[in-house]
Design an enzyme around this catalytic site. Structure first.
Site: not given
Ligand code: MUC
Ligand code: MG
Length: 380
Positions: A22, A167, A169, A198, A224, A249, A273, A327
């Protein structure tokens, strides 16, 4: 000791492989480290919470090992003997005695609310004002690092009906390469998918000003944390461009930071979050700030395992509006199932469990197999 008092505090570090690398601008994850906190009461009632971050210390100031150490050394002495029928009293005491350590506080508050919900026979959502919905929309993050693989992954998700929002990255590569990557994915998926990006703080303001019109033209729906978390004035200038909604964020550390961002008109959307806010009740206060200020909400994740994911879901289920969805896909990124009964994802949504407390039960065999200290435990 009172029957409802905490008798033992247990912290467990798990290393769980991810289904694929990831790739974020701040780290490439091959596995996720999950810190579980178990509070054991004298009468046998037990609550669980989770303190999870991304890439050790590459995302924020609390590492998994640091969360465990803080709880073992500083939270536990304040928790032992405390009456769990009063979770707000315990959290007030922790907040007065311990500065920062928001991820650790969230893990402990989650476990306390799990206990309280079990004692009262209600889901955690009912301790937070009551749930408005039983299902939450969930997107998927495309972060393999490869455009063709991301498109194939998105096509498979759309075909299976599991997700229709993604989303991406970005921020690791030069801006023009990132924009080309995003535009190629949006072109391939077209109107079948909502695409958000993001940047995880990776861009300068100048780079963001160059990228935003190109991302808008490509059809991106949300950007983001494009620049550094502390750059409130810069975020306000990007928001004022009005090209794509800008989401904060990493800049959000609880309700006070949300208030400052809202006053500075520094975001259109807040990523809510529970860990970053310092717990579920602080996250609910942050949601209230957003609602009062006309800032839209999005249900964020620290790529938690199922415990943190469901703690988040229990809160998000109480929000009247969660305009950009959530998410909460963290457990789907892991190769191992940590629950006796897996979470239910279907039709782009996660079902919020309705059992008492968090409504989840840990798979003890999986925990034993994945805990970092398993070798030292079996050899003694
Ligand atoms: C973040 O920065 O939002 C959420 C999804 C994902 O892939 O990474 C996280 C953290
Ligand atoms: Mg983010």
């Amino acid at each position: 000791m009172q029957a409802s008092a905490i008798e033992r505090v247990e912290t467990i570090v798990l290393d769980v492989p991810t289904i694929r690398p990831h790739v974020l601008s701040v780290a490439t994850m091959q596995s996720q480290t999950v810190v579980l906190v178990r509070l054991h009461c004298a009468d046998g009632v037990e609550g669980v919470g989770e303190g999870t971050t991304i890439g050790g210390l590459s995302y924020g100031g609390e590492s998994p090992e640091g969360i465990k150490l803080a709880i073992d050394a500083y939270f536990a002495p304040l928790l032992i003997g405390a009456d769990t029928t009063r979770p707000a009293v315990i959290m007030d005491r922790l907040r007065r005695s311990i500065i920062d350590n928001r991820f650790a506080k969230n893990a402990v508050e989650t476990a306390l609310l799990d206990i309280q919900g079990k004692r009262l026979g209600v889901p955690v959502s009912e301790l937070l004002g009551g749930r408005i919905r039983d299902r939450l929309p969930v997107l998927w993050t495309l972060a393999s690092g490869d455009t063709a693989q991301d498109i194939a992954e998105a096509e498979a998700m759309i075909a299976s009906g599991r997700h229709a929002a993604f989303k991406l990255k970005i921020g690791k590569r030069p801006v023009q390469d990132d924009v080309a990557h995003v535009a190629a994915i949006k072109r391939a998926l077209g109107a079948r998918a909502s695409i958000r990006v993001d940047v995880n703080q990776a861009w300068s303001e100048a780079a963001a000003k160059r990228a935003l019109p190109l991302l808008a033209e490509a059809g991106v729906d949300l950007v983001e944390q494009p620049i550094r978390a502390h750059a409130t004035a810069g975020m306000a200038r990007l928001t004022a461009m009005g090209l794509i909604p800008i989401m904060a964020d990493e800049a959000l550390h609880g309700p006070e930071s949300g208030y400052a961002l809202a006053c500075g008109q520094a975001a259109d959307v807040f990523a809510l979050k529970i860990a970053q806010a310092g717990g579920l009740t602080e996250a609910k206060r942050l949601a209230g700030v957003a609602q009062s200020a006309g800032v839209a909400l999005y249900g964020g994740t620290m790529l938690e395992g199922p415990v943190g994911t469901i703690a988040s879901a229990q809160l998000f289920a109480t929000l009247p509006e969660i305009e950009f969805g959530t998410e909460l896909f963290g457990p789907l990124l892991l190769t191992e199932e940590l629950l006796v009964e897996p979470l239910h994802y279907a039709d782009g949504c996660l079902s919020v469990p309705s059992g008492p407390g968090l409504g989840v039960q840990l798979n003890e065999d999986a925990i034993a197999a994945l805990r970092r200290d398993r070798d030292s435990r079996t050899s003694v």
